[in-house]
Design an enzyme around this catalytic site. Structure first.
Site, PDB file in Angstrom:
ATOM      1  N   GLY A  44       0.817  -1.205   0.000  1.00 37.09           N
ATOM      2  CA  GLY A  44       0.000   0.000   0.000  1.00 37.09           C
ATOM      3  C   GLY A  44       0.853   1.259   0.000  1.00 37.09           C
ATOM      4  CD  GLN A  45      -1.778   6.292  -0.964  1.00 37.80           C
ATOM      5  OE1 GLN A  45      -1.231   7.351  -1.275  1.00 37.80           O
ATOM      6  NE2 GLN A  45      -3.043   6.254  -0.551  1.00 37.80           N
ATOM      7  CG  ASP A  69      -5.448 -14.720   6.926  1.00 39.32           C
ATOM      8  OD1 ASP A  69      -5.887 -13.558   7.026  1.00 39.32           O
ATOM      9  OD2 ASP A  69      -6.189 -15.717   6.882  1.00 39.32           O
ATOM     10  CB  ALA A  71      -6.544  -0.089   6.713  1.00 40.46           C
ATOM     11  CG  ASP A 116      -9.609  12.304   8.742  1.00 44.39           C
ATOM     12  OD1 ASP A 116      -9.256  11.225   8.232  1.00 44.39           O
ATOM     13  OD2 ASP A 116     -10.202  13.187   8.091  1.00 44.39           O
ATOM     14  CE1 TYR A 139     -11.023   3.393   6.575  1.00 44.42           C
ATOM     15  CE2 TYR A 139     -11.543   5.710   6.946  1.00 44.42           C
ATOM     16  CZ  TYR A 139     -10.613   4.704   6.798  1.00 44.42           C
ATOM     17  OH  TYR A 139      -9.267   4.984   6.871  1.00 44.42           O
TER      18      TYR A 139
END
Length: 296
Positions: free
Chosen positions: A10-11, A40, A64, A106, A129
């Site tokens: 990911g980022q 996992d 996430a 946030d 989320y």
């Protein structure tokens, strides 16, 4: 020290690979994508087995479920990844007296403040989320493990899908574009967040358990952010402000989610870059990557 990084593709995971390259610690990067060790994180037995077998002392959880809209209908998976898996990682660290560094959001706040949000303020997420991320925070704390939970916002980088890359593409191909101006926050360059995490690790500050806020300095709307991306990318698209109601969404987003960084700066002794400076750095990286690709 052996350090496990989840969500390596990911980022933030990519940036953790970059900033850890010169470290004397041993980093183990895991992801479901090819090219990484497989773990996992939704299986507590698998997590604990790897922690014990590899003698892991720190986990940096970059994994996430981040699709805010889809989470409204994909609730079970969002909860599994954002909440239950976070608890499993924390439980494993508790078992070996290790530390979990976990990234939150946030979106745990409703966004009805008019001053930057502090860590101790009441949370009230608007959608699935945010609720699953908040539940993940609580699951981590409940294990009693040493933890550093970092709430961040508007994450972007040269990797994966994000607002910066989307706006670069759109402003390069469209003459006009509407972007909402009534949602205000602070962008976060993933490289800066990775640098913070490495600073904490390298300076022996992992024992400073707690929840911290981190985004780049400054405040802007998505409209302001888009304008800056367009201009720094050398595009000439005419970007106009609009209200959120012009773009219906399955979930309401926080209208004001600026994070107060006082605690993270004072606790870890770090300087937080201004958002336009970090954006300029990312744009330069994207330009360089595109130029290299064009030459091949």
């Amino acid at each position: 020290m052996n350090i496990l990084v989840t969500g390596a593709n990911g980022q933030l995971g990519h940036e953790m690979q970059r900033v850890s390259a010169g470290s004397t610690h041993n980093f183990i990067f895991t992801d479901v994508a090819e090219g990484y060790d497989t773990l996992d994180i939704t299986c507590p037995e698998a997590v604990l087995a790897m922690v014990r077998e590899r003698d892991i002392r720190v986990i940096v959880n970059c994994a996430a479920y981040t699709n805010v809209d889809r989470a409204e209908t994909d609730t079970a998976l969002a909860d599994l990844l954002n909440n239950k898996a976070a608890g499993y990682l924390a439980a494993a660290m508790k078992e070996v007296d290790g530390t979990l560094v976990h990234v939150s959001t946030d979106y745990v706040f409703k966004g009805d403040f008019n001053v930057p949000c502090r860590e101790e303020w009441a949370t009230n997420p608007l959608g699935v989320y945010g609720r699953t991320k908040l539940a993940g925070e609580k699951s981590i704390v409940a294990t009693g493990c040493r933890h550093i939970i970092i709430r961040t916002a508007w994450l972007y980088s040269q990797w994966g899908r994000n607002f910066v890359k989307t706006m670069r593409s759109l402003t390069d191909t469209k003459d006009t574009l509407k972007v909402v101006f009534d949602q205000v926050g602070s962008p976060t360059y993933a490289g800066d967040l990775a640098e913070l995490i490495m600073h904490i690790i390298e300076n022996g500050q992992l024992g400073k358990t707690g929840i911290y806020h981190y985004s780049n300095e400054g405040v802007c709307s998505w409209f302001d952010f888009a304008k800056a991306i367009c201009e720094m990318s050398g595009n000439t698209c005419d970007i106009q402000p609009c209200h959120s109601e012009e773009f219906p969404s399955p979930v309401e987003r926080p209208h004001y989610s600026v994070l107060d960084k006082s605690k993270v700066k004072e606790t870890f002794g770090v300087r937080v870059p201004y958002w336009t400076d970090s954006l300029r750095k990312c744009i330069a990286e994207l330009d360089e990557a595109e130029n290299t690709l064009n030459k091949e």
